[in-house]
Design an enzyme around this catalytic site. Structure first.
Site, PDB file in Angstrom:
ATOM      1  N   LYS A   1      -0.730  -8.148  11.077  1.00 49.34           N
ATOM      2  CA  LYS A   1       0.562  -8.862  11.077  1.00 49.34           C
ATOM      3  C   LYS A   1       1.140  -9.121  12.470  1.00 49.34           C
ATOM      4  CE  LYS A   1       1.725  -7.071   6.444  1.00 49.34           C
ATOM      5  NZ  LYS A   1       2.495  -6.019   5.747  1.00 49.34           N
TER       6      LYS A   1
ATOM      7  N   SER B   1      -2.476  -4.490   7.285  1.00 51.69           N
ATOM      8  CA  SER B   1      -1.206  -4.927   7.892  1.00 51.69           C
ATOM      9  C   SER B   1      -1.221  -4.907   9.412  1.00 51.69           C
ATOM     10  CB  SER B   1      -0.076  -4.033   7.405  1.00 51.69           C
ATOM     11  OG  SER B   1       0.231  -4.360   6.091  1.00 51.69           O
TER      12      SER B   1
ATOM     13  N   TYR C   1       7.249   0.551   8.911  1.00 47.12           N
ATOM     14  CA  TYR C   1       8.042   0.286   7.706  1.00 47.12           C
ATOM     15  C   TYR C   1       9.321   1.119   7.686  1.00 47.12           C
ATOM     16  CZ  TYR C   1       3.538  -1.664   6.546  1.00 47.12           C
ATOM     17  OH  TYR C   1       2.368  -2.362   6.589  1.00 47.12           O
TER      18      TYR C   1
ATOM     19  N   VAL D   1      -2.730  -0.234   5.345  1.00 46.13           N
ATOM     20  CA  VAL D   1      -3.036   0.633   4.203  1.00 46.13           C
ATOM     21  C   VAL D   1      -4.488   1.088   4.100  1.00 46.13           C
ATOM     22  CG1 VAL D   1      -1.172   0.134   2.573  1.00 46.13           C
ATOM     23  CG2 VAL D   1      -3.164  -1.364   2.653  1.00 46.13           C
TER      24      VAL D   1
HETATM   25  N1  GLN Z   1      -3.127  -6.168   2.230  1.00 42.89           N
HETATM   26  C1  GLN Z   1      -2.076  -5.217   2.043  1.00 42.89           C
HETATM   27  C2  GLN Z   1      -1.043  -5.761   1.071  1.00 42.89           C
HETATM   28  O1  GLN Z   1      -0.666  -6.879   1.234  1.00 42.89           O
HETATM   29  C3  GLN Z   1      -1.464  -4.905   3.348  1.00 42.89           C
HETATM   30  C4  GLN Z   1      -0.366  -3.906   3.245  1.00 42.89           C
HETATM   31  C5  GLN Z   1      -0.407  -2.878   4.322  1.00 42.89           C
HETATM   32  O2  GLN Z   1      -1.396  -2.714   5.035  1.00 42.89           O
HETATM   33  N2  GLN Z   1       0.645  -2.100   4.410  1.00 42.89           N
HETATM   34  O3  GLN Z   1      -0.602  -5.114   0.183  1.00 42.89           O
END
Ligand code: GLN
Length: 396
Positions: free
Chosen positions: A65, A62, A239, A257
């Protein structure tokens, strides 16, 4: 030993014993990561970096993003992008179905729904071309060619039904155009780009320094785009833990993650940390502790009070004919202008017709309203403010 390295090393040592949390279980390739890994890197505005801990390559997840959001903002403009994705904290987990009632617009670009919508804004006739453009832009932010970990990408695709469902929902609301499967496939590739903590530090640094890459000096995105992205990272980057993060640590940040986190101190530095065990919000447990300690020890909270903010340097020189030269350097903020005026009022002028020349041509930044105030007062004294080296007034 270098004192910065020593201080950062002590921070890593302090958190090494923390073993709370677990690796991301829903993506098999991430679940099997070595949970003991711990690393961090910091980069300053001149591009000097320090990296410590494990020499690990891990997937960006993420953390991609905000950088893809930057790409969309720079290419399409803020108004167009905000038609497709909001900038409000969702207060919900990263994979929640946080869509605005009626429009289906995701709450923000840093949760999965918003990130998939943002990926959909990047032009690309095929999933591969869209992903290639994204990988190219992530590489420009990092200052080196980055690669996709095909194993993680396949693992993510094999278990990515929830993200596919989100993409189909977005398509049903016309938030994204075209084939939702192709967009989500590009999103999986963007999440599977391999980085080091130094890459993350440099990428965060580029946002911290107004879109300018600290090592190559290249302007990657506009200063306005960088500021927009950092704003959203401040309110939504962690988040549904973003509010408590802002109170505790006070640094714009974004987690992923795989256990990485980027954070930045505006105009000061970019940081990357990595440790795979996550808390219930999906944020690296030790990564957060590292940043919390760093922020505390260096007084980095964005709302920390600074008495001397943007105080310009000031030197007074006199010509043979008596003209007073006031040479400024550094940055002229509104409060800084007030200080310059106070200093000017104290400058001895042998006669009331003594000329006063204020030379601001070497200043790195001039806030327009501050300059206007300075100019009005200096002109009332019969003086002049010069903002370019040859004396022409660039801002007049
Ligand atoms: N690739 C992960 C997902 O889409 C990214 C989520 C994250 O890093 N929080 O679930």
């Amino acid at each position: 030993m270098d004192p910065v390295r020593e201080m950062l090393g002590a921070v890593l040592d302090e958190v090494r014993g923390e073993d709370g949390g677990a690796t991301a279980q829903y993506i098999p390739e991430l679940a099997s990561a070595d949970p003991e890994q711990l690393a961090m890197a910091v980069v300053d505005p001149r591009g000097a970096s320090v990296a410590l801990g494990d020499d690990a390559l891990f997937t960006i997840q993420s953390i991609s993003k905000p950088f893809v959001f930057a790409l969309a903002l720079d290419e399409l403009g803020r108004d167009e992008v905000l038609q497709h994705v909001g900038v409000e904290p969702s207060g919900e987990p990263f994979n929640a179905i946080s869509l605005e009632e009626g429009t289906g617009r995701p709450a923000n670009p840093l949760i999965n729904a918003g990130a998939i919508a943002t990926t959909g804004l990047v032009p690309g006739p095929s999933a591969r071309e869209r992903a290639d453009r994204i990988v190219a832009v992530l590489s420009r932010f990092a200052g080196r060619p980055l690669e996709v970990d095909e194993t993680v990408c396949a693992s993510e695709a094999a278990t990515g039904e929830r993200n596919r469902a989100l993409a189909h929902l977005l398509r049903s609301y016309d938030v994204i155009d075209g084939d939702p499967n192709a967009i989500v496939e590009a999103y999986f590739r963007q999440c599977s780009v391999l980085v080091t903590v130094t890459d993350l530090a440099v990428m965060a640094g580029t946002l911290a320094f107004g879109g300018r890459h600290p090592v190559t000096g290249e302007q990657i995105v506009s200063a306005r785009t960088a500021r927009d992205v950092v704003s959203v990272m401040t309110s939504c980057g962690m988040y549904d833990a973003s509010g408590s993060w802002l109170i505790r640590v006070g640094l714009p940040a974004k987690s992923g993650v795989s256990g990485g986190i980027v954070a930045l101190s505006p105009s000061q530095f970019g940081v990357g940390v990595f440790s795979p065990r996550l808390d219930a919000y999906g944020n690296s447990t030790r990564g957060q502790l590292v940043l919390e300690r760093l922020s505390e020890q260096l007084g980095l909270h964005v709302f920390e009070q600074h008495r001397a903010i943007a105080t310009p340097g000031l030197a007074v020189e006199r010509d043979d004919d008596g003209t007073v030269h006031v040479v400024l350097d550094g940055e002229l903020s509104f409060s800084g202008a007030e200080r310059v005026l106070t200093a000017l009022r104290g400058v001895r002028r042998p006669a009331s017709d003594t000329r006063v020349l204020v030379d601001a041509s070497a200043m790195s930044q001039l806030q327009p309203a501050a300059l206007a105030v300075l100019r009005t007062e200096v002109e009332a004294l019969g003086g002049t403010v010069q903002t370019t080296r040859d004396g022409a007034d660039a801002t007049a």
